[in-house]
Design an enzyme around this catalytic site. Structure first.
Site, PDB file in Angstrom:
ATOM      1  N   CYS A   1       1.736 100.887  38.293  1.00  0.00           N
ATOM      2  CA  CYS A   1       1.316 101.422  39.588  1.00  0.00           C
ATOM      3  C   CYS A   1       0.354 100.446  40.282  1.00  0.00           C
ATOM      4  O   CYS A   1       0.796  99.425  40.779  1.00  0.00           O
ATOM      5  CB  CYS A   1       0.730 102.819  39.422  1.00  0.00           C
ATOM      6  SG  CYS A   1       0.917 103.805  40.910  1.00  0.00           S
TER       7      CYS A   1
ATOM      8  N   HIS B   1       4.877 105.640  36.595  1.00  0.00           N
ATOM      9  CA  HIS B   1       4.010 105.704  35.412  1.00  0.00           C
ATOM     10  C   HIS B   1       4.859 106.030  34.180  1.00  0.00           C
ATOM     11  O   HIS B   1       5.051 107.199  33.866  1.00  0.00           O
ATOM     12  CB  HIS B   1       2.953 106.801  35.581  1.00  0.00           C
ATOM     13  CG  HIS B   1       1.912 106.484  36.593  1.00  0.00           C
ATOM     14  ND1 HIS B   1       0.706 105.924  36.258  1.00  0.00           N
ATOM     15  CD2 HIS B   1       1.900 106.636  37.934  1.00  0.00           C
ATOM     16  CE1 HIS B   1      -0.013 105.753  37.350  1.00  0.00           C
ATOM     17  NE2 HIS B   1       0.681 106.178  38.387  1.00  0.00           N
TER      18      HIS B   1
ATOM     19  N   GLU C   1       4.150 105.990  31.176  1.00  0.00           N
ATOM     20  CA  GLU C   1       3.404 106.593  30.056  1.00  0.00           C
ATOM     21  C   GLU C   1       3.639 108.100  29.940  1.00  0.00           C
ATOM     22  O   GLU C   1       3.546 108.663  28.847  1.00  0.00           O
ATOM     23  CB  GLU C   1       1.901 106.309  30.182  1.00  0.00           C
ATOM     24  CG  GLU C   1       1.160 106.949  31.350  1.00  0.00           C
ATOM     25  CD  GLU C   1       1.157 106.095  32.612  1.00  0.00           C
ATOM     26  OE1 GLU C   1       2.087 105.292  32.782  1.00  0.00           O
ATOM     27  OE2 GLU C   1       0.239 106.269  33.451  1.00  0.00           O
TER      28      GLU C   1
END
Ligand code: GLN
Length: 549
Positions: free
Chosen positions: A345, A472, A474
């Protein structure tokens, strides 16, 4: 005076009285003078009006007190003579406080449960505990207080609060609490080497059988050896890792590690899948910034030293100005020295700004988040998501990324899918106007949104692993399913990415640990003028920057 408070849990009738009497007996046999108080939180003043069907026998004392039958047990066990005041009820306490109120003892005050009722309880207990209960008139040394009912009963609350205060009133060395409880089911989860062992330990204690029965799930019981074998394998691996991988996390909220909880977990999943023990170095981005502007040269040296020594770098998401210059420095270093890099990001945005400034020579390149009038607005607002309000107005949640290049490393890591879905949280994006120039110079936007407007993934030509995502990744990483960009970073950091890709991304963790690192593993390059040893670091406090190398 010493006090032993005995309380009950879950259900009544599990033997609080026997426990309390036994405490007394043991102490009495040790020549301690013991007395006891029984508290019944009901509203009756005493047991005189009870039907034996309701509470059992009404016990009668020397002084004519009609009390709870538990006092009979205490008298028999301890061979003592109790008084009617040794049995406290809510009714007695309220009667006492209300008659004081009528006499005017609290004149002008509002009379309340706390402090007036709770104070009255404590005073009563202290007074009665000191009364002799044997013929020789000896003052007792220990008072055993049994609180009837169970913890959590509404009517017992003022007593619980009174004793909470009482422990401070009489001091720790004079007060101890025993809680007698039914324990219907228990799993013992002791400390374990990793959290992955917790479900396995639970299962070994029969939790599945319990749920199956209690919730009538009707699950056929699995053969024990095969059940959860992937978790068992993961737990085994987590316990037997011997090689390390060190990742520098260049962030802005590094003081609170939870700020990057999903990122660190995603790194952990990826490292485990590669059979590596993960070491994360949290690096405050601002400490990588130009030292002439930094107030603390030692932090600068330390940050650069940690950064250079790490095997790979991650620049996670972030907002606002602070630390952005340090993140740009981190991107530049990774690009130039070929250190494995994953930007997420804001990490993607800083990588694009750095490349624009230093490769395209667009010195005025910036994001409008920091400089709304940037000469080269490389990263710009998404007006449709940015109506001037901050809360919930970003481009958020799951969106599709379409791969635009077949030779993309991430495409391979994602299993050669044409399109993927990942979660987003951003207000700014790469300015599509600059994309052709960036691509010609070697920064390829290999993943884009379905309209081909938003740049979602970038990869750098001629670099072992320089990858950044606008989304993102994650958030979708799982212990048994690591996120591909993170897995790529970890593999590149130990020089195994190419072997993995060459074998069609089909190596198991065990096979991966057998693979030799390929040649691409980058050398550790230290930044000029960065002190190397820790001793020199400590000395560095008094040295000016550049005085050692
Ligand atoms: N501040 C940047 C933006 O809003 C990056 C956001 C992030 O990293 N989550 O676009």
């Amino acid at each position: 005076m010493k006090y032993i408070l005995v309380t009950g849990g879950v259900i009544s009738g599990v033997g609080k009285g026997v426990i309390a009497s036994s405490f007394g007996t043991i102490l009495k046999c040790s020549n301690i003078h013991v007395t006891s108080i029984k508290i019944d939180p009901y509203i009756n003043i005493d047991a005189g009006t009870f039907s034996p069907y309701e509470h059992g026998e009404v016990y009668v004392l020397d002084d004519g007190g009609e009390v709870d039958l538990d006092l009979g047990n205490y008298e028999r066990f301890l061979d003592i003579t109790l008084h009617r005041d040794n049995n406290i009820t809510t009714g007695k306490i309220y009667q006492h406080v209300i008659s004081k109120e009528r006499r005017g003892d609290f004149l002008g005050k509002t009379v309340q449960v706390v402090p007036h009722i709770t104070d009255a309880i404590q005073e009563w207990v202290e007074k009665v505990a000191n009364q002799p209960v044997t013929e020789d008139g000896t003052k007792p040394q220990v008072c055993i207080v049994e609180l009837g009912g169970t913890i959590g009963d509404i009517e017992g609350m003022p007593f619980v609060e009174a004793f909470r205060q009482f422990q401070f009133r009489v001091k720790k060395e004079n007060f101890v609490c025993a809680h007698v409880s039914m324990v219907p089911q228990v799993l013992c989860i002791h400390d374990l080497p990793s959290i992955y062992r917790v479900p396995i330990l639970m299962q070994s204690q029969g939790i599945l059988e319990f749920f199956n029965d209690r919730l009538q799930l009707n699950i056929p019981m699995p053969p024990p050896r095969k059940f959860m074998y992937k978790w068992k394998d993961l737990a085994e691996r987590a316990d037997t890792l011997c090689k390390d991988v060190t990742i520098a996390l260049v962030g802005k909220y590094t003081k609170l590690e939870d700020s990057y909880a999903s990122v660190t977990k995603a790194l952990q999943h990826a490292a485990l899948a590669a059979g590596l023990r993960l070491k994360i170095k949290y690096i405050e981005a601002a400490n990588l910034e130009d030292v002439t502007r930094s107030a603390d040269p030692v932090s600068y040296h330390e940050a650069w030293q940690q950064f250079c020594k790490s095997d790979g770098v991650i620049v996670p998401g972030g907002f606002g100005k602070r630390g952005v210059d340090g993140k740009i420095e981190a991107c530049k270093w990774c690009r130039e020295t070929k250190k494995p890099f994953l930007g997420i990001c804001l990490g993607l945005q800083t990588a694009v700004i750095e490349f624009s400034r230093n490769v395209l020579n667009l010195t005025g390149a910036n994001t409008t988040e920091i400089d709304p009038d940037a000469e080269h607005a490389i990263v710009i607002d998404m007006p449709e998501y940015n109506p001037g309000m901050m809360g919930s107005t970003m481009r958020l949640g799951k969106r599709t990324t379409v791969f635009a290049y077949d030779n993309s490393v991430l495409k391979q890591l994602y299993g050669n899918k044409e399109r993927i879905e990942e979660r987003h949280r951003h207000r700014y994006e790469v300015n599509p106007k600059y994309v052709p120039q960036l691509e010609v110079a070697g920064m390829k936007f290999v993943g884009r949104d379905e309209e081909n407007i938003r740049m979602e993934i970038l990869e750098l030509d001629d670099h072992p692993y320089f990858v950044a995502t606008q989304y993102h990744p994650e958030y979708l990483s799982r212990p048994l399913k690591p996120s591909p960009p993170f897995f790529g970073l970890i593999l590149a950091s130990v020089g195994k990415l190419h072997s993995y890709l060459a074998r069609g991304c089909r190596l198991t963790p065990r096979q991966l640990s057998d693979v030799e690192s390929d040649d691409e593993i980058p050398e550790t390059v230290m930044k000029d003028n960065i002190v190397i040893s820790n001793e020199m670091l400590t000395e560095g406090k008094s040295k000016s920057v550049g005085s050692s190398s």
